[in-house]
Design a protein around this motif. Structure first.
Motif, mmCIF file in Angstrom:
data_model
loop_
_atom_site.group_PDB
_atom_site.id
_atom_site.type_symbol
_atom_site.label_atom_id
_atom_site.label_comp_id
_atom_site.label_asym_id
_atom_site.label_seq_id
_atom_site.Cartn_x
_atom_site.Cartn_y
_atom_site.Cartn_z
ATOM 1 N N PRO A 434 0.809 -1.272 -0.023
ATOM 2 C CA PRO A 434 0.110 -0.117 -0.018
ATOM 3 C C PRO A 434 0.811 1.253 -0.110
ATOM 4 C CG PRO A 434 -0.873 -1.735 1.436
ATOM 5 C CD PRO A 434 0.542 -2.215 1.029
ATOM 6 N N ARG A 435 0.454 2.254 -0.720
ATOM 7 C CA ARG A 435 1.250 3.540 -0.797
ATOM 8 C C ARG A 435 1.444 4.321 0.491
ATOM 9 N NH1 ARG A 435 -1.065 5.886 -6.673
ATOM 10 N NH2 ARG A 435 -0.637 4.074 -7.995
ATOM 11 N N ASN A 436 0.178 4.234 1.365
ATOM 12 C CA ASN A 436 0.127 5.056 2.490
ATOM 13 C C ASN A 436 0.932 4.378 3.776
ATOM 14 O OD1 ASN A 436 -1.507 2.848 2.796
ATOM 15 N ND2 ASN A 436 -3.034 4.061 3.700
ATOM 16 N N LEU A 437 1.793 3.491 3.607
ATOM 17 C CA LEU A 437 2.665 2.880 4.610
ATOM 18 C C LEU A 437 3.701 3.833 5.018
ATOM 19 C CD1 LEU A 437 3.272 -0.889 3.807
ATOM 20 C CD2 LEU A 437 1.690 0.065 5.597
ATOM 21 N N PRO A 438 4.289 4.044 6.398
ATOM 22 C CA PRO A 438 5.283 4.611 6.619
ATOM 23 C C PRO A 438 6.540 4.028 6.052
ATOM 24 C CG PRO A 438 4.064 4.183 8.438
ATOM 25 C CD PRO A 438 3.449 3.265 7.470
ATOM 26 N N PRO A 439 7.680 4.944 5.877
ATOM 27 C CA PRO A 439 8.931 4.413 5.242
ATOM 28 C C PRO A 439 9.527 3.466 5.904
ATOM 29 C CG PRO A 439 8.970 6.981 5.314
ATOM 30 C CD PRO A 439 7.924 6.317 5.978
ATOM 31 N N GLU A 440 9.609 3.352 7.519
ATOM 32 C CA GLU A 440 10.145 2.251 8.214
ATOM 33 C C GLU A 440 9.326 1.083 8.105
ATOM 34 O OE1 GLU A 440 7.302 4.914 10.804
ATOM 35 O OE2 GLU A 440 9.118 5.122 9.375
ATOM 36 N N VAL A 441 7.919 1.101 8.087
ATOM 37 C CA VAL A 441 7.171 0.005 7.687
ATOM 38 C C VAL A 441 7.322 -0.806 6.493
ATOM 39 C CG1 VAL A 441 4.998 -0.962 7.847
ATOM 40 C CG2 VAL A 441 5.477 0.650 9.688
ATOM 41 N N ARG A 442 7.460 0.153 5.538
ATOM 42 C CA ARG A 442 7.620 -0.327 4.060
ATOM 43 C C ARG A 442 9.013 -1.032 4.081
ATOM 44 N NH1 ARG A 442 5.378 1.187 -0.836
ATOM 45 N NH2 ARG A 442 4.270 2.678 0.355
ATOM 46 N N ALA A 443 10.122 -0.505 4.707
ATOM 47 C CA ALA A 443 11.530 -1.063 4.703
ATOM 48 C C ALA A 443 11.190 -2.433 5.370
ATOM 49 C CB ALA A 443 12.469 -0.488 5.432
ATOM 50 N N LYS A 444 10.598 -2.656 6.480
ATOM 51 C CA LYS A 444 10.479 -3.946 7.140
ATOM 52 C C LYS A 444 9.571 -4.963 6.254
ATOM 53 C CE LYS A 444 8.416 -5.827 11.396
ATOM 54 N NZ LYS A 444 7.775 -5.446 12.579
ATOM 55 N N VAL A 445 8.761 -4.405 5.675
ATOM 56 C CA VAL A 445 7.701 -5.188 5.001
ATOM 57 C C VAL A 445 8.824 -5.887 3.605
ATOM 58 C CG1 VAL A 445 5.782 -5.318 3.218
ATOM 59 C CG2 VAL A 445 5.568 -4.328 5.501
ATOM 60 N N ALA A 446 9.356 -5.185 2.979
ATOM 61 C CA ALA A 446 10.408 -5.548 1.827
ATOM 62 C C ALA A 446 11.311 -6.462 2.082
ATOM 63 C CB ALA A 446 11.116 -4.174 1.352
ATOM 64 N N ASN A 447 11.649 -6.678 3.452
ATOM 65 C CA ASN A 447 12.564 -7.717 3.803
ATOM 66 C C ASN A 447 11.978 -8.874 4.344
ATOM 67 O OD1 ASN A 447 14.830 -5.960 3.376
ATOM 68 N ND2 ASN A 447 14.580 -5.188 5.299
ATOM 69 N N MET A 448 10.480 -9.019 4.290
ATOM 70 C CA MET A 448 9.932 -10.303 4.740
ATOM 71 C C MET A 448 9.767 -11.494 3.590
ATOM 72 S SD MET A 448 6.602 -8.658 6.933
ATOM 73 C CE MET A 448 6.920 -7.602 8.384
ATOM 74 N N THR A 449 9.756 -12.427 3.868
ATOM 75 C CA THR A 449 9.246 -13.345 2.954
ATOM 76 C C THR A 449 7.723 -13.257 2.678
ATOM 77 O OG1 THR A 449 8.635 -15.109 4.810
ATOM 78 C CG2 THR A 449 10.977 -15.028 4.136
ATOM 79 N N PRO A 450 7.204 -14.148 1.433
ATOM 80 C CA PRO A 450 5.822 -13.773 1.123
ATOM 81 C C PRO A 450 4.698 -14.389 2.179
ATOM 82 C CG PRO A 450 7.035 -14.614 -0.676
ATOM 83 C CD PRO A 450 8.199 -14.770 0.367
ATOM 84 N N GLU A 451 5.273 -15.526 3.043
ATOM 85 C CA GLU A 451 4.364 -15.919 3.968
ATOM 86 C C GLU A 451 4.366 -14.669 5.087
ATOM 87 O OE1 GLU A 451 6.923 -17.616 2.645
ATOM 88 O OE2 GLU A 451 5.712 -19.020 1.591
ATOM 89 N N GLU A 452 5.717 -14.417 5.535
ATOM 90 C CA GLU A 452 5.620 -13.403 6.551
ATOM 91 C C GLU A 452 4.955 -11.974 6.077
ATOM 92 O OE1 GLU A 452 9.858 -14.551 8.319
ATOM 93 O OE2 GLU A 452 9.736 -12.800 7.236
ATOM 94 N N ARG A 453 4.710 -11.633 4.876
ATOM 95 C CA ARG A 453 4.065 -10.460 4.251
ATOM 96 C C ARG A 453 2.566 -10.675 4.487
ATOM 97 N NH1 ARG A 453 6.217 -10.394 -0.110
ATOM 98 N NH2 ARG A 453 8.244 -9.562 0.685
ATOM 99 N N LYS A 454 2.373 -11.890 4.234
ATOM 100 C CA LYS A 454 0.888 -12.084 4.123
ATOM 101 C C LYS A 454 0.128 -12.209 5.676
ATOM 102 C CE LYS A 454 -2.513 -15.676 2.456
ATOM 103 N NZ LYS A 454 -2.760 -16.928 1.954
ATOM 104 N N ALA A 455 0.918 -12.641 6.709
ATOM 105 C CA ALA A 455 0.441 -12.604 7.741
ATOM 106 C C ALA A 455 0.661 -11.445 8.473
ATOM 107 C CB ALA A 455 1.403 -13.616 8.715
ATOM 108 N N PHE A 456 1.609 -10.470 8.141
ATOM 109 C CA PHE A 456 1.632 -9.038 8.599
ATOM 110 C C PHE A 456 0.418 -8.145 8.143
ATOM 111 C CE2 PHE A 456 2.893 -4.670 7.802
ATOM 112 C CZ PHE A 456 3.380 -4.474 9.106
ATOM 113 N N PHE A 457 0.028 -8.396 6.911
ATOM 114 C CA PHE A 457 -1.085 -7.707 6.240
ATOM 115 C C PHE A 457 -2.275 -8.044 6.913
ATOM 116 C CE2 PHE A 457 1.760 -6.366 2.556
ATOM 117 C CZ PHE A 457 1.886 -5.027 3.085
ATOM 118 N N GLN A 458 -2.569 -9.526 7.002
ATOM 119 C CA GLN A 458 -3.683 -9.968 7.595
ATOM 120 C C GLN A 458 -4.125 -9.375 9.147
ATOM 121 O OE1 GLN A 458 -5.902 -11.692 6.286
ATOM 122 N NE2 GLN A 458 -7.197 -12.264 8.174
ATOM 123 N N GLY A 473 -5.761 1.271 9.646
ATOM 124 C CA GLY A 473 -4.856 0.403 8.819
ATOM 125 C C GLY A 473 -4.494 1.243 7.515
ATOM 126 N N PRO A 474 -3.675 0.574 6.950
ATOM 127 C CA PRO A 474 -2.752 0.846 5.561
ATOM 128 C C PRO A 474 -3.690 1.455 4.588
ATOM 129 C CG PRO A 474 -2.657 -1.096 5.939
ATOM 130 C CD PRO A 474 -3.181 -0.964 7.032
#
Length: 514
Positions: A434-458, A473-474
């Protein structure tokens, strides 16, 4: 009850309703005609606006006296000859080219031995690890030797007894011969004693053979490697009773240093290869992996089979390789490249530069011209050619499909093209967020695996729903304005929604007037 006729109904209300209906139909028709006229006028206005915009764009893109606008005239500017096409180029050179014959082969161990027990007994010790390299004669396993030691002791006792009897018979024979010389004993007794000595000599010889056989059986309880090579997987464990008739044995040894490759060659090369083998000439052979991207080993051709397979028209060949690093395994699939000849000082170009027996030659003024060539042998990424080319010339290797005779080109390095392709691939594989994520959260999500990213957004969606949906929410911040706008606009959207809400209130008044 007397009959009374009903009074006649007046036609005034009916005529009034018919008039109202005709008035409404006439009003609807007028409104529809007006809407069609407005739509046609709007479409014509939009068409005129687009034509005017296209005309202004074409005028802005027209070449000026300085020629700067011609370079920005868009992707079709090359048809006017004013835009340089970006291409990659390679250099024509002169080198030695190998004539190679490609084949598919299988690695074959120089020797294979199945280590089996030669005597029956319980396996009590193992002195090897699976996959180890062993030398010929190295101890591998031990079988319980007690029964074989007892047999050896028994035959050795018999051997010693018979030796003593032989010694005594020999002494008696010596005394009998002395008495015979004094004529004090009968000759028959001497002859009988001599026969007894020979009998004991035969018995002692038989006992000695039995002792040797018992020692040999005892030595078989120590299982050793018959050849040098690499061990396979163990086929028997401690405590098992092994026999000489076991099909799998204890372990298998394959000799892979050196190792051979067996492959088939077309019969057209048989005469040339046979002559070169007879002349003791080296025939280099290369082994490549399944994808032909990595060379595995280099060796030389050893021998050809003595017959040609009539069904395939090929002959089997065998090449030897040192395999000092033990990278080659028995029964491994390999791609074989056999060098049958060497062409010296031939003109070569990159393989990607050739298209339908033509190449595009880059001139000094950065224009291209077609040159017809004759293609020869290919070695790696180079191909030998014959034609109007000289060493040092530049030929186009990438972007040929966009060129024509006399086109203007600009040479770009091939490594830059690879970098751009890699950047495009990286961008395509990057996660979408999502475009409205803060920069620090975006950097954290970019380093996640697909499974971790899915669980994070859920988890974020669950937290937003628990907080009441809407703007948390985002994605809520983006969705809330749309929801508010849709709610204000009414069921049909836009400003017409307000009028539609007032229509039910006006309906009773009109009904009352009727």
């Amino acid at each position: 009850m007397p009959y009374r006729p009903l009074p006649a109904r007046s036609n005034v209300p009916y005529a009034r309703s018919q008039s109202i209906s005709r008035g409404r139909a006439r009003t609807g028709l007028i409104v529809a005609v007006a809407a069609i006229a407005l739509a046609a006028g709007g479409g014509y206005w939009l068409y005129q606006k687009k034509n005017a915009a296209g005309t202004s764009t074409a005028a802005a893109g027209a070449p000026t006296a300085g020629g700067a606008a011609g370079a920005r005239s868009g992707p079709r500017g090359a048809q006017g000859g004013s835009q340089a096409q970006p291409v990659s180029a390679g250099v024509v050179d002169q080198r030695d080219m190998r004539v190679l014959v490609n084949a598919i082969g299988t690695m074959s161990a120089r020797a294979t031995a199945v280590v089996r027990a030669k005597v029956s007994g319980e396996l009590i010790k193992l002195h090897f690890k699976e996959g180890d390299d062993v030398k010929a004669g190295q101890l591998l396993a031990e079988i319980d030797p007690r029964s074989f030691q007892a047999t050896l002791d028994q035959v050795q006792g018999t051997y010693q007894r018979d030796q003593a009897l032989l010694k005594n018979a020999q002494l008696d024979l010596q005394r009998y011969k002395e008495l015979q010389a004094q004529d004090s004993i009968a000759n028959q007794q001497v002859d009988t004693q001599a026969a007894l000595v020979r009998q004991y000599e035969g018995t002692v010889a038989s006992d000695k053979a039995q002792v040797d056989a018992a020692k040999l059986q005892l030595s078989y309880t120590r299982v050793t490697a018959p050849i040098s090579g690499r061990l396979g997987l163990r086929q028997a464990d401690l405590g098992n009773v092994v026999n000489a008739s076991d099909a799998n044995g204890l372990v298998t040894i394959t000799q892979i240093k050196p190792i051979d490759a067996v492959f088939s060659l077309p019969e057209a090369h048989v005469s040339t290869l046979s002559r070169r083998i007879a002349d003791k000439q080296d025939l280099p052979v290369e082994l490549w992996d399944r994808d032909q991207k990595q060379m595995l080993a280099k060796g030389k051709l050893n021998a050809l089979d003595n017959t040609i397979d009539t069904t395939t028209g090929t002959v089997k060949a065998k090449a030897a390789f040192d395999n000092a690093d033990a990278k080659l395994f028995a029964n491994q699939f390999v791609n074989v490249k056999l060098q049958v000849n060497l062409l010296e000082n031939v003109v070569t170009v990159p393989v990607t530069a050739v298209q339908n027996n033509y190449v595009y030659l880059v001139k000094d003024d950065n224009t291209v011209t077609q040159r017809k060539i004759t293609v020869g042998v290919t070695d790696g990424d180079r191909v030998s050619v014959r034609g109007d080319l000289q060493p040092g010339d530049r030929v186009v290797t990438d972007g040929i499909d966009r060129l024509r005779e006399g086109a203007q080109v600009s040479i770009i390095a091939s490594d830059k093209v690879n970098q751009v392709d890699q950047a495009v691939q990286n961008a395509a594989g990057a996660p979408r967020m999502p475009r409205n994520l803060p920069p620090e959260v975006r950097a954290k999500v970019a380093n996640m695996t697909p499974e971790e990213r899915k669980a994070f957004f859920q988890k974020m969606r669950e937290e937003r729903n628990a907080a009441g949906g809407g703007a948390s929410g985002p994605e809520g911040a983006a969705s809330a304005p749309r929801e508010r706008a849709s709610g204000a606009s009414g069921p049909r959207g836009g400003g017409a929604g307000g009028a539609s809400h007032e229509a039910p209130a006006a309906a009773p008044a009109s009904a009352a007037s009727r």
